[in-house]
Scaffold this motif. Structure first.
Motif, mmCIF file in Angstrom:
data_model
loop_
_atom_site.group_PDB
_atom_site.id
_atom_site.type_symbol
_atom_site.label_atom_id
_atom_site.label_comp_id
_atom_site.label_asym_id
_atom_site.label_seq_id
_atom_site.Cartn_x
_atom_site.Cartn_y
_atom_site.Cartn_z
ATOM 1 N N ASP A 1 0.814 -1.218 0.000
ATOM 2 C CA ASP A 1 0.000 0.000 0.000
ATOM 3 C C ASP A 1 0.846 1.265 0.000
ATOM 4 O O ASP A 1 0.384 2.329 -0.398
ATOM 5 C CB ASP A 1 -0.955 0.003 1.195
ATOM 6 N N ASP A 2 2.080 1.178 0.449
ATOM 7 C CA ASP A 2 2.880 2.383 0.649
ATOM 8 C C ASP A 2 3.641 2.738 -0.627
ATOM 9 O O ASP A 2 4.533 2.021 -1.064
ATOM 10 C CB ASP A 2 3.855 2.137 1.808
ATOM 11 N N ALA B 1 5.847 4.918 -1.168
ATOM 12 C CA ALA B 1 7.282 5.138 -0.974
ATOM 13 C C ALA B 1 8.061 3.827 -1.014
ATOM 14 O O ALA B 1 9.268 3.825 -1.264
ATOM 15 C CB ALA B 1 7.520 5.843 0.362
ATOM 16 N N ILE B 2 7.412 2.737 -0.757
ATOM 17 C CA ILE B 2 8.048 1.412 -0.850
ATOM 18 C C ILE B 2 7.933 0.888 -2.287
ATOM 19 O O ILE B 2 8.857 0.281 -2.831
ATOM 20 C CB ILE B 2 7.373 0.415 0.127
ATOM 21 N N LYS C 1 7.766 2.500 -5.128
ATOM 22 C CA LYS C 1 8.593 3.172 -6.144
ATOM 23 C C LYS C 1 9.974 2.554 -6.303
ATOM 24 O O LYS C 1 10.339 2.156 -7.422
ATOM 25 C CB LYS C 1 8.688 4.669 -5.831
ATOM 26 N N PRO C 2 10.789 2.453 -5.262
ATOM 27 C CA PRO C 2 12.118 1.846 -5.470
ATOM 28 C C PRO C 2 12.041 0.401 -5.945
ATOM 29 O O PRO C 2 12.847 -0.016 -6.778
ATOM 30 C CB PRO C 2 12.782 1.940 -4.091
#
Lengths: 122, 705
Positions: free
Chosen positions: A10-11, A13-14, A16-17
């Motif tokens: 769900d995050d 920011a996690i 993307k990388p």
């Protein structure tokens, strides 16, 4: 043929990388932002070669999603790697007992090591 | 004389008939009960026909009934033998051959009943009938001896295999047989030989049979109340009673009979026995109890046993309560023992019951609860208080004496005899109830002393078990908190780690680089704010909150929150209605803390509102409460709402509703806890209401002006 990985996370920011490194390594990706979305994707008979599964998810948590995957005869053979930051012994045991192929705590791995580990299951 | 004996026999047989019917009605489905009915019916047939023979006006009728009387004993011994195959537990069914042998002989005997092979001639005497028995009587004798022998053999075999309460049941039947032999010998052998009176020989066996069947009936009907001591006690009391009454009876008739005639002597004897029966029975009970039964426990022993039992078991509330109930059952021999324990909701709930669970609950307004709350050391003994109430002198050394009749009524309804309050640290935490003693005795002074000791121990143990459970719960909450916090901190950290790893590698495009830097910045802010929340929450528990008051306005805070959540608001297409009074923009408050309040309430409303049709309304008004002026601010949404149990815990540290966890899994469960603490530090109040799931929620807080 390119291998296809389903990321259930769900995050952003996690995501993307993970997205960047995995597509650079030549994997096809599909992303589900919550448990229900993941089940929907799997019901479309679009079966991935590997599933990366977070535990703390909106709507349906990762353990429930895993249970669903392992109950369905068509998806139960897909390796599921839990990628979570829940790091207590009990949680790891629960994940493995429910049929996860492995359990990785996100902070414990550099993104490069993580990709190498994931590749072992493909 | 003759008529009186015959009538006594008829009355006995009526009593027997009633007993047989009672046992059958108690449980029609059980084969034992049906068989017992058959045994009793054959006995009744026997007694009725032999007493009718005694009462006959001429020898023809006497012969008719005397011949008929033999059917009874034949079927009695057959059905009794058959009965022992199934007593005390319905076993497998008997083979057809065995059944045929058992009942074949009585059936064949029926053919000879109206013939001279049964009875040839009957002579009528003043005291009854005499007859010359035929060959059939020899058959009957053989039958009686062999059938009864086999029946006793059956019972003996079963006694060896039986568990404790079945053993007691079988013991009843043995006891019955022994009593019959004793009484029969007394009336038909000892009395005729030593006192030269054959009068009782007619009624004696019937009486013996009545006692025997009563005991058996008792064993069958009340089987879960069986207790070997009670059997022995009852046996002793009744044998003694019977012996004394017979002695008086024979004595009076023997002494007075020659002066006033046997009939008048009989009437006087009967009258005397009727009048003295109750006091005599009580006297015998008292004496036998004193000698044999009352002192069969020693306080020290019981307490030692309790301590050793309790030390062996772990600190588990249910196991401890079971141990106490066992002790109560063993030493007081009560039919029922029941414990009610205080729940967090303030009601007393039935926790552990000896026999069956009724799932009873006593509310805080129940008279028993109210009474014991004001009399924490009082033992409520229904027997003692009932007597006092009857005598109209209810002067007890208690508070709220007006409640005593209500408590009495309530306890009668629950079918308890004694109630004791269980306290710990000056608080009523439970009530221990005991039913009647199986022996029917009152609770003795020693019993009550022991009970008092018992409840003191129970109180201490419940308290310890509770404290232990509380500690365990606290420990769980703590470890749960560590798990949540480490997860919440690890998530932004892992994103930051991976982003910087990729950035350092330098193989990503410019746009992504910028995005990663933005994400890292946001994640660091997220961590800072969460760490702040945690520290605030820790401080709230530890020390008083310091307020640094300045002038500031709510409008700015709301704007800031909306700006920071702009993206989410746009995604969800939420509508905002903000309507603040002028006063709200010029408040003398701790601005940082009130900003935190607005932040929490508003982000909650945004997070838990539905996409596309969510509406968040913020308004304020001036209020006067107890001559003090307040500003009241309400934040209303039409989101998931707060239901049931959640409403109780919503302001507790680390608590999060189930639906809230699903919608926004990354919360700490600290926001509303902090809001409450900050509002209260300002001297205000925070409340909420929600009409239910998906029906939205409104949080309202007040601040003094």
């Amino acid at each position: 043929m390119k291998k296809y990985i389903l990321i259930i996370e769900d995050d952003l920011a996690i995501i993307k990388p993970l997205e960047i490194i995995l597509s650079k390594r030549g994997f096809l990706l599909k992303i589900a932002r919550d448990g229900e979305g993941a089940i929907q994707i799997l019901e479309e008979k679009d079966f991935p070669d590997l599933i990366l599964l977070d535990i703390i998810l909106p709507k349906m948590n990762g353990f429930e999603v895993l249970e669903n995957i392992k109950k369905n005869p068509k998806t139960k053979k897909i390796p599921v790697i839990i990628l979570s930051n829940l790091a207590r012994d009990g949680e790891i045991e629960r994940g493995l007992a429910a049929g996860a192929a492995d359990y990785f705590v996100k902070t414990n791995f550099s993104i490069y090591d993580l990709v190498e580990k994931i590749k072992n299951y493909l | 004389m003759l008529k009186v004996v015959g009538i006594i026999d008829l009355v006995i047989s009526l009593g027997l008939l009633g007993l047989g019917l009672f046992v059958i009605v108690r449980n029609r489905q059980r084969r034992i009960n049906q068989l017992f009915g058959a045994v009793v019916l054959s006995l009744v047939g026997w007694i009725v026909s032999s007493s009718l023979s005694d009462l006959s006006p001429n020898e023809w009728w006497a012969l008719f009934w005397a011949r008929g009387a033999i059917i009874g004993p034949f079927f009695f011994c057959a059905s009794f033998l058959y009965f022992t195959y199934f007593f005390p537990r319905d076993g497998r069914s008997l083979s057809k051959l065995k059944t045929a042998i058992i009942f074949g002989i009585p059936v064949l005997a029926l053919i000879l009943v109206p013939t001279k092979y049964n009875i040839e001639k009957v002579t009528l005497y003043e005291w009854g009938t005499d007859f010359v028995p035929g060959i059939l009587y020899s058959v009957l004798l053989v039958c009686l001896i062999s059938y009864f022998g086999k029946a006793l053999h059956n019972l003996f075999k079963k006694y060896q295999q039986a568990d404790s309460y079945e053993k007691a049941q079988i013991f009843y039947v043995f006891l019955g047989i022994v009593l019959v032999l004793l009484i029969g010998t007394f009336t038909n052998l000892i009395l005729p030989v030593y006192f030269e009176t054959g009068r009782l020989s007619v009624v004696g066996p019937s009486l013996a049979i009545l006692i025997f069947t009563s005991l058996t009936a008792y064993a069958i009907v009340v089987h879960h109340l069986l207790d070997i001591w009670i059997v022995i006690r009852l046996g002793t009391i009744f044998t003694l009673l019977f012996a004394i009454i017979s002695f008086i009876y024979v004595g009076i008739i023997g002494l007075l009979g020659q002066y006033i005639g046997s009939f008048s002597a009989l009437v006087i004897a009967s009258l005397f026995i009727t009048l003295t029966f109750e006091p005599l029975k009580r006297f015998i009970e008292d004496k036998t109890d004193k000698i044999f039964f009352r002192k069969h426990y020693q306080m020290d022993e019981v307490i030692d046993e309790l301590t050793s039992v309790v030390h062996k078991i772990e600190l588990n509330l249910n196991k401890i309560l079971d141990a106490f109930n066992d002790i109560a059952a063993k030493y007081f021999k009560v039919a029922e023992a029941d414990m009610f324990v205080l729940t967090p909701a303030g009601t007393f709930v039935e926790q552990r019951v000896m026999d069956h669970k009724r799932e009873l609950e006593l509310g805080p307004d129940n008279p028993i609860v109210v009474f014991f709350n004001s009399n924490p050391g009082f033992v409520f003994n229904l027997e003692v208080i009932g007597r006092k109430m009857q005598d109209g002198e209810l002067n007890l050394p208690v508070e709220r004496i007006d409640l005593v009749p209500k408590v009495f009524e309530e306890m009668e309804k629950l079918d308890f005899t004694v109630a004791l309050p269980i306290s710990a640290r000056n608080q009523l935490i439970g009530i221990y109830f005991l039913g009647k003693k199986k022996s029917g005795d009152d609770f003795s002074h020693q019993d009550l002393q022991l009970l008092n000791h018992l409840v003191l121990e129970i109180g201490a143990f419940i308290d310890n078990a509770r404290l232990y459970e509380d500690l365990k719960r606290l420990d769980e909450a703590k470890s749960n908190f560590i798990s949540v916090v480490s997860h919440q901190l690890r998530t932004p950290l892992s994103a930051m780690r991976w982003d910087t790893e990729l950035l350092l590698d330098g193989k990503i495009d410019k746009k992504t680089q910028e995005e990663f830097l933005q994400d890292t910045y946001k994640n660091s802010l997220f961590m800072i704010s969460h760490l702040d929340d945690m520290l605030i929450a820790l401080d709230i528990g530890d020390k008083e909150i310091n307020l640094v008051k300045e002038r500031c306005g709510l409008k700015n805070f709301i704007d800031e929150v909306m700006l920071e959540n702009q993206l989410l608001i746009q995604q969800k297409q939420l509508k905002f209605n903000v309507d603040l009074i002028e006063l709200a923009d010029n408040l003398f408050i701790d601005c940082k803390k009130i900003k935190k309040i607005i932040w929490v309430l508003l982000t909650n409303a945004i997070n838990y509102s539905p996409a596309n049709y969510g509406v968040v309304t913020i308004n304020s008004r001036e209020r006067q409460i107890d001559e003090r002026k307040f500003i009241e601010v309400a934040v209303q949404d039409n989101g998931i709402g707060i239901i049931g149990e959640e409403q109780r815990y919503i302001f507790q540290k680390f608590f999060r509703g189930e639906e809230a966890k699903k919608m926004s899994p990354n919360g700490f469960g600290l926001g509303l806890y902090i809001v409450k603490a900050f509002v209260e530090a300002h001297g205000g109040m925070v409340t909420f209401n929600s009409a239910g799931r998906y029906k939205g929620a409104t949080f309202t807080f007040t601040l003094p002006l």
